[in-house]
Design an enzyme around this catalytic site. Structure first.
Site, PDB file in Angstrom:
ATOM      1  CG  ASP A 196      -1.726  -1.234   1.352  1.00 42.06           C
ATOM      2  OD1 ASP A 196      -2.440  -1.536   0.387  1.00 42.06           O
ATOM      3  OD2 ASP A 196      -1.644  -1.920   2.385  1.00 42.06           O
TER       4      ASP A 196
ATOM      5  CB  SER B  47       1.578   6.280   3.225  1.00 42.96           C
ATOM      6  OG  SER B  47       0.595   5.567   3.918  1.00 42.96           O
ATOM      7  NE  ARG B  48       0.272   3.433  -4.214  1.00 46.48           N
ATOM      8  CZ  ARG B  48       1.137   2.446  -4.153  1.00 46.48           C
ATOM      9  NH1 ARG B  48       0.858   1.377  -3.443  1.00 46.48           N
ATOM     10  NH2 ARG B  48       2.278   2.514  -4.792  1.00 46.48           N
ATOM     11  CB  VAL B  49      -4.390   2.959   3.066  1.00 49.00           C
ATOM     12  CG1 VAL B  49      -4.826   2.332   1.779  1.00 49.00           C
ATOM     13  CG2 VAL B  49      -3.299   2.147   3.717  1.00 49.00           C
TER      14      VAL B  49
END
Ligand code: ATP
Ligand code: MG
Length: 505
Positions: free
Chosen positions: A339, A364-366
């Site tokens: 992620d 950081s995608r989430v």
């Protein structure tokens, strides 16, 4: 395999069946070929893929390639004394490891045998090391932070519980340091940690164990070590064993942090194993299913919803690149499975920027939905300002007379870079991180001497602890509300008055 072998197999089987017409006939096989940590056996007709098999002298192995002509078995441990004609017995069990709280504080190998002379591990419960990851409906979104205590990460690349965040960089860029610091920072936060060391020198692992023990972090951590000298099978199995241990806690509602250090060596171990098993080599000689090797591992991380226990596994896989090449085969695979990534650079590391995080390539995608409100607000401009500073600094080195505004922006950028530097083993509390970043972003340190920034900031934290106790805790809990912000500003101004005499400016 070749048909000659198959003929022999049928022949022997008929012979054996002729003598003993019992159902156990297919439970026992014979070693036909002995290779490098791999044996080929016939007669185990009903053996399952991944099943544990036993040889005489207590040697165990795992059945891997099931073919008409027989079974390939990878051995766990040495192969001393094994020869053609030896008997192989089925156990009926898929490889499994003991799980539970008795593992905390222990150092074990890939099949969970103790390496730490603290006696046998008695947990009373086992789990198979391979398991299908929980499905979509069993999961929930990531919205609780997993704090690393590292300013640069908690502000720019926040990690949430249940996230899979890759740490990637060349050798000796501080990858392990980030993971170990994150484990150290989980003290009293109710997160159980698993550190899986794959293909490393055992002396390095021993150092890490010593570090964790010295900082009171071993009490909530289990170290799974498959050293460079161990058979490739053990290196191959170790991350799955670690995941199985984590799953037990996750299903009981606990939060777990698992570090895979590192998956590059894991892929190499798997390649060796596959070549010995005569599986066809593909790109870079890795077998065709090398993507599945890591995808099925990392899918096991995540956050369960309340009906399924409500726990989480946060995974920090580590990948070593060659000369910064993120686009090589294994790195791109793992990037696509995770992620987000924390990208570390040799040039920055050597120039003293440690942790050597490249803010442009790290994402950081989430995690941002798991960031606390105040941190989100304070950290918002940092990434952009850093990018602008880098660009400006590259230009500025060629020109001598800069206008005042450019100079001010350079000064500000330089201070942000300095603020994000952090020594190893010195995790910050979230409250202190917010305070320090607030002071920097709002330009309260722009007139402080660059070399003295860290001293200034440590002093600021102490000043707040002594004179404004509770303010930052409120900020972390409630957000940067106007009354709280006023008090922060007052505190910072006060502190600046105090240190004016200390020649920090
Ligand atoms: P390898 O590729 O060998 O596994 P690595 O990328 O895991 O290396 P580390 O072992 O974590 O890197 O760190 C390399 C060296 O840099 C170590 O000696 C470590 O003590 C030092 N180091 C790492 N981070 C920092 C830091 N933030 N401040 C100072 N020193 C650091
Ligand atoms: Mg390392």
């Amino acid at each position: 395999m070749n048909s000659g072998l198959y003929d022999i197999s049928t022949l022997i089987k008929n012979e054996v069946l002729g003598f003993i017409a019992s159902p156990e006939a297919c439970e026992v096989g014979r070693v036909m070929q002995v290779g490098d940590g791999i044996i080929h056996a016939i007669g185990l007709d009903d053996v399952m893929s991944g099943e544990l098999v036993r040889l005489d002298d207590g040697v165990t192995g795992i059945a891997m390639n099931l073919e008409q002509s027989g079974v390939s078995i990878v051995l766990l441990g040495g192969m001393k004394g094994i020869k053609e004609g030896d008997l192989v017995y089925r156990t009926g069990r898929i490889a499994e490891v003991p799980v539970g709280d008795a593992l905390l504080g222990r150092v074990v190998n890939a099949i969970c045998e103790p390496l730490d002379r603290k006696g046998p591990i008695e947990t009373g419960k086992h789990r198979p090391i391979e398991r299908v990851a929980p499905g979509v409906l069993a999961r929930q979104t990531v919205d609780v932070p997993l704090l690393t205590g590292i300013k640069a990460i908690d502000s720019m690349i926040p990690i949430g519980r249940g996230q899979r965040q890759l740490i990637i960089g060349d050798r000796q860029t501080g990858k392990t340091a980030i993971a170990v610091d994150t484990i150290i920072n989980q003290k009293d936060k109710g997160v159980k940690c698993i550190y899986v060391a794959i293909g490393q020198k055992m002396s390095t692992v021993a150092d890490i164990v010593k570090t964790l023990a010295g900082r009171g972090a071993l009490a909530y951590t289990v170290v799974v070590a498959a050293g460079a000298a161990e058979p490739v099978t053990m290196q191959y199995l170790s991350p799955y064993s670690g995941a199985a241990m984590g799953e037990e806690w996750m299903q009981n509602g606990d939060d777990v942090l698992i570090v895979y250090d590192d998956l590059s060596k894991h892929a190499v171990a798997y390649r060796t194993m596959s070549l010995l098993l005569r599986r066809p080599p593909g790109r870079e000689a890795y077998p065709g299913d090398v993507f599945y090797l890591h995808s099925r591992l990392l899918e096991r991380a995540g956050r369960l919803n309340a009906e399924n226990g409500g726990g989480s596994i946060t995974a920090l896989p580590i990948i070593e690149t060659q000369a910064g090449d993120m686009s090589a085969y294994i790195p791109t695979n793992v990037i696509s499975i995770t992620d987000g990534q924390i990208y570390l650079e040799t040039v920055a590391f050597n120039s003293g920027i440690r942790p050597a995080i490249n803010p442009g390539l790290s994402v950081s995608r989430v995690g941002s939905s798991a960031q606390v409100k105040a941190m989100k607000k304070v950290a918002a401009p940092i990434r952009m300002e850093l990018a602008q500073y880098r660009e400006l600094a590259a230009f500025a080195q060629y020109s001598s007379d800069l206008d005042d505004e450019t100079k001010a922006r350079l000064r500000h950028g330089e201070r942000i870079v300095e603020t994000l530097k952090q020594e190893q083993f010195s995790p910050f509390r979230l409250e202190d991180e917010i305070l320090i970043l607030y002071a920097t972003v709002k330009k309260y340190v722009d007139d402080v001497n660059v070399e003295k920034i860290l001293r200034f900031e440590n002093g600021l934290v102490e000043h707040f602890r002594d004179n404004h106790a509770g303010v930052m805790e409120d900020v972390a809990a409630r957000g940067l509300e106007p009354d709280l912000e006023e008090e922060i500003i007052r505190g910072i101004e006060q502190y600046r008055q105090f240190v004016r005499e200390e020649h920090l400016f």
